[in-house]
Design an enzyme around this catalytic site. Structure first.
Site, PDB file in Angstrom:
ATOM      1  CG  HIS A  81      -3.162  -1.188   1.466  1.00 39.89           C
ATOM      2  ND1 HIS A  81      -2.910   0.074   1.920  1.00 39.89           N
ATOM      3  CD2 HIS A  81      -4.288  -1.088   0.711  1.00 39.89           C
ATOM      4  CE1 HIS A  81      -3.842   0.907   1.455  1.00 39.89           C
ATOM      5  NE2 HIS A  81      -4.691   0.221   0.724  1.00 39.89           N
ATOM      6  CD  GLU A  97     -15.082   1.349   4.586  1.00 40.67           C
ATOM      7  OE1 GLU A  97     -15.216   2.459   5.133  1.00 40.67           O
ATOM      8  OE2 GLU A  97     -14.377   1.176   3.563  1.00 40.67           O
TER       9      GLU A  97
HETATM   10  C1  LIG Z   1     -11.449   2.746   4.740  1.00 37.04           C
HETATM   11  C2  LIG Z   1     -11.080   2.240   3.400  1.00 37.04           C
HETATM   12  N1  LIG Z   1     -12.002   1.563   2.686  1.00 37.04           N
HETATM   13  C3  LIG Z   1     -11.694   1.101   1.464  1.00 37.04           C
HETATM   14  C4  LIG Z   1     -10.470   1.316   0.918  1.00 37.04           C
HETATM   15  C5  LIG Z   1     -10.125   0.762  -0.457  1.00 37.04           C
HETATM   16  N2  LIG Z   1     -10.061   1.844  -1.424  1.00 37.04           N
HETATM   17  C6  LIG Z   1      -8.898   2.454  -1.708  1.00 37.04           C
HETATM   18  S1  LIG Z   1      -9.095   3.712  -2.775  1.00 37.04           S
HETATM   19  C7  LIG Z   1     -10.750   3.415  -2.898  1.00 37.04           C
HETATM   20  C8  LIG Z   1     -11.589   4.264  -3.782  1.00 37.04           C
HETATM   21  C9  LIG Z   1     -11.463   5.677  -3.410  1.00 37.04           C
HETATM   22  O1  LIG Z   1     -12.239   6.452  -4.254  1.00 37.04           O
HETATM   23  P1  LIG Z   1     -12.124   8.007  -4.165  1.00 37.04           P
HETATM   24  O2  LIG Z   1     -12.211   8.453  -2.743  1.00 37.04           O
HETATM   25  O3  LIG Z   1     -13.129   8.581  -5.089  1.00 37.04           O
HETATM   26  O4  LIG Z   1     -10.656   8.340  -4.628  1.00 37.04           O
HETATM   27  P2  LIG Z   1      -9.939   7.991  -6.021  1.00 37.04           P
HETATM   28  O5  LIG Z   1      -9.361   6.634  -5.888  1.00 37.04           O
HETATM   29  O6  LIG Z   1     -10.946   8.074  -7.089  1.00 37.04           O
HETATM   30  O7  LIG Z   1      -8.858   8.999  -6.130  1.00 37.04           O
HETATM   31  C10 LIG Z   1     -11.130   2.341  -2.108  1.00 37.04           C
HETATM   32  C11 LIG Z   1     -12.488   1.823  -1.993  1.00 37.04           C
HETATM   33  C12 LIG Z   1      -9.524   1.990   1.706  1.00 37.04           C
HETATM   34  N3  LIG Z   1      -8.283   2.213   1.261  1.00 37.04           N
HETATM   35  N4  LIG Z   1      -9.862   2.465   2.925  1.00 37.04           N
END
Ligand SMILES: Cc1ncc(C[n+]2csc(CCOP(=O)(O)OP(=O)(O)O)c2C)c(N)n1
Lengths: 341, 329
Positions: free
Chosen positions: A136, A67
């Site tokens: 959230h 971000e």
């Molecule tokens: C700072 C932040 N940015 C965006 C999100 C939204 N978000 C939640 S899970 C996710 C994807 C995460 O991917 P990864 O780290 O690969 O974990 P996975 O969900 O695959 O276990 C996103 C973009 C968030 N929760 N926090």
């Protein structure tokens, strides 16, 4: 010839956003969208659905979860003359990038003596009510409204969503455009009537500094934002049955705030209730109360009442979340207390 | 380092199976009250739900080497780690059901599980848990213990500022810290290749001067071996490591994810390589266990998990006004 009426369709909040983005991107090649899951997924809250197919990955760019990187990059791209629209899914996540927002996006135009323009639109979803818990479910309207240099808008109805998004895109100042999840009309959330409404197909703008009187009345003024406007309207309906005629103002714009519309209404009704889904302290309810206390005090027939989420993080468990987020009953009871002795 | 302790493998099998069965029950319970029309806010378990089915080796393969005094931080997808770390299962289930008897009296929910008794925590902001574990490792070092801290993240979080800042700190201060990156190929709808400039995050270790390990194809035994070395190094003061495991996401990002972004064949091909079945086959093939022993173990798991759900379902909800408690002590 088609009349204007023929060109008005009922759209959800999400469809209104997509139409605004589409029409503006079509008109101006310097606009591009970036953010997490805005591409094929179409935005977690349906803000960009279909646009990836139409404009491709060059203009609808999925980003990594970086971000500070991509929101900071909007500064450089905007300074170079592009018009970036950047989505960050939930307002709660802005904690990781606040430096770019409050020290840079909001200040560079001023610190440069007006020599650097940053026509950036930040898109983000706000709001609770579906048990998504403390990280959230926030709205954080006031946290952003507090910062000089950033316009903050939070429209409620599809018609305003479209017109204010187009105005935000055309504005040469940075604007954070907050859309409420429950007002997007998404199939997988609560279904509410307010999330669907008539939207002209043509391109139009709605000013970013005007509140809207959505119901006129003479006994009390109720000011709300997004879901609190919706609840205020429902409350007003119930109050009618009790013989109370409430005026409801949809704030729409948090910064700049439209004092005139509020003061004019209080001049007429003499009573003010402000309802906010954001936290109580230092929030919209405090701001509006202060405006009326200093500039409309002599019109008041009763103390101003503030209804807001108390100063606690949003709890997960449904019973507790319902308790903290203001509801129709809170508004009705408040107004009854004010008017029926 | 290659020595495999049979007891450890059975422990891992138990942790993985328990997590799987727990999540299968959650998956069903989550849909209660959400059919025929899915509404995220409805039912016994409302809100977002991120399940870890398929990713169990990442958790069990390293946590088997940890004690109650080692710290674990996890993500929005925390159940497999919480269960392996020994988080109170009844209270965890109750928390997910939003009950007063839950870990956080219903205030946290499934993304925000805290059990200080076993030093476990997790959260909903991507990347945020990494520095927390670094801080726990710092405390361990200051207190001159041999305890370590492990942060779990998805591969998507490896592109956050928190990742890089935390790893530099851990390396600079030579902390007893391990970062486990679970690469399940997806950050919601964004493929690993589309988010990350290199094929795997163990490679990033070299830029901090620390150890990097890669575990391919969700292999529980390999995860066990590699983790054993990394944990031993951390305990001996030899510094931090990154372990990346290529793992599988069997389900959507969250329950209700339409998953239009991924190929329909992907999940069946992953499920065909279910790591729990693979571990079971290994245990039987190598004569490390018997069908009966595994059956007994599985029955124990079902009983334990079922009673945790029973506890959660029977428990009371908090009173609405309890929302106002716990802001300050
Ligand atoms: C700072 C932040 N940015 C965006 C999100 C939204 N978000 C939640 S899970 C996710 C994807 C995460 O991917 P990864 O780290 O690969 O974990 P996975 O969900 O695959 O276990 C996103 C973009 C968030 N929760 N926090």
């Amino acid at each position: 010839m088609e009349t204007t009426k023929d060109k008005i369709k009922k759209l959800t909040g999400s469809k209104a956003m997509i139409q605004a983005l589409d029409q503006e991107m079509d008109r101006d090649d310097s606009i591009f969208v970036m953010g997490e899951d805005v591409g094929k997924y179409g935005g977690i809250f349906g803000s960009t659905t279909g646009l990836f197919d139409k404009y491709g990955g060059e203009r609808i760019m999925d980003t990594p979860i970086s971000e500070t990187g991509f929101i900071g990059a909007a500064v450089g791209a905007a300074a170079e003359g592009l018009r970036p629209i950047v989505e960050l899914m939930f307002v709660d996540f802005h904690g990781v990038v606040m430096d770019q927002i409050y020290n840079h996006i909001a200040k560079i135009p001023y610190m440069s003596g007006g020599n650097v323009k940053l026509p950036i639109v930040l898109l983000t979803a706000v709001g609770g009510g579906y048990s998504d818990a403390a990280q959230h479910s926030q709205t954080l309207y006031a946290s952003f409204g507090h910062l000089p240099g950033l316009k903050v808008v939070a429209p409620t109805f599809p018609n305003d969503i479209k017109g204010m998004l187009i105005a935000a895109i055309r504005d040469d100042n940075p604007v954070i455009f907050m859309f409420h999840k429950t007002l997007q009309g998404l199939g997988w959330m609560d279904q509410i009537d307010a999330s669907l409404g008539p939207v002209p197909e043509e391109t139009y703008t709605i000013p970013l500094n005007k509140a809207n009187v959505v119901k006129t009345g003479k006994d009390v003024t109720i000011v709300g934002v997004q879901m609190m406007t919706v609840k205020a309207l429902e409350a007003a309906k119930e109050l009618t049955d009790l013989g109370i005629d409430a005026e409801v103002i949809d704030l729409r714009s948090i910064k700049p705030i439209d004092k005139e519309t509020i003061l004019k209404s209080v001049e007429k009704t003499g009573r003010l209730v402000v309802v906010d889904e954001d936290y109580y302290s230092y929030g919209i309810t405090a701001e509006i109360s202060a405006i009326v206390a200093s500039e409309g005090f002599h019109h008041l027939k009763a103390p101003v009442v503030r209804i807001a989420t108390p100063d606690v993080p949003i709890p997960y468990s449904r019973v507790m979340e319902k308790f903290v987020i203001p509801d129709v009953k809170d508004i009705v009871d408040t107004v009854k207390n004010m008017l029926i002795v | 380092m290659d020595h495999i302790d049979i007891k450890d493998l059975l422990w891992m099998y138990r942790a993985m199976k328990k997590s799987r069965y727990f999540e299968e029950r959650i998956e069903k319970a989550y849909l209660e009250g959400k059919q025929p029309i899915f509404n995220i806010g409805a039912g016994a378990i409302p809100g977002e739900m991120h399940l870890s089915n398929g990713q169990e080796p990442s958790a069990a393969g390293i946590i088997v080497h940890l004690t109650n005094n080692d710290t674990v931080t996890a993500t929005h997808r925390p159940h497999h780690e919480a269960i392996a770390k020994g988080v109170d299962l009844k209270k965890m289930a109750a928390e997910i059901y939003g009950k007063k008897t839950g870990l956080s009296k219903g205030k946290g929910g499934h993304m925000h599980l805290f059990d200080p008794n076993v030093k476990f925590s997790c959260g909903g902001i991507v990347g945020a848990g990494i520095p927390h574990a670094v801080g726990a490792a710092l405390a361990n070092k200051k207190k001159e213990t041999t305890d370590i801290a492990v942060a779990f993240i998805g591969e998507g979080a490896a592109n956050s500022g928190a990742f890089h800042e935390s790893l530099n700190l851990a390396a600079l201060w030579n902390l007893p810290f391990i970062l486990v990156v679970e690469d399940n190929s997806w950050g919601i709808s964004v493929a690993q290749k589309a988010s990350t400039s290199i094929p795997s995050n163990d490679l990033r270790a070299s830029s901090y001067g620390i150890k990097g390990y890669l575990v391919n194809d969700n292999d529980p035994i390999e995860m066990y071996k590699v983790s054993k070395e990394a944990v031993a190094r951390a305990r001996k003061g030899k510094g931090p490591s990154i372990i990346e495991i290529k793992t599988y996401r069997f389900l959507g990002h969250f329950q209700g994810d339409p998953e239009l972004y991924r190929n329909k064949e992907e999940v069946p091909s992953l499920r065909a390589k279910d790591p729990i079945n693979r571990l079971k086959e290994y245990l039987l093939k190598e004569d490390l266990s018997t069908t009966e022993e595994i059956k007994t173990l599985e029955n124990e798991i079902y009983t334990e998990v079922d009673s945790a759900f029973e506890f959660a379902i029977q428990s009371e909800y908090p009173k609405p006004e309890e929302a106002l408690e716990d802001v300050f002590y």
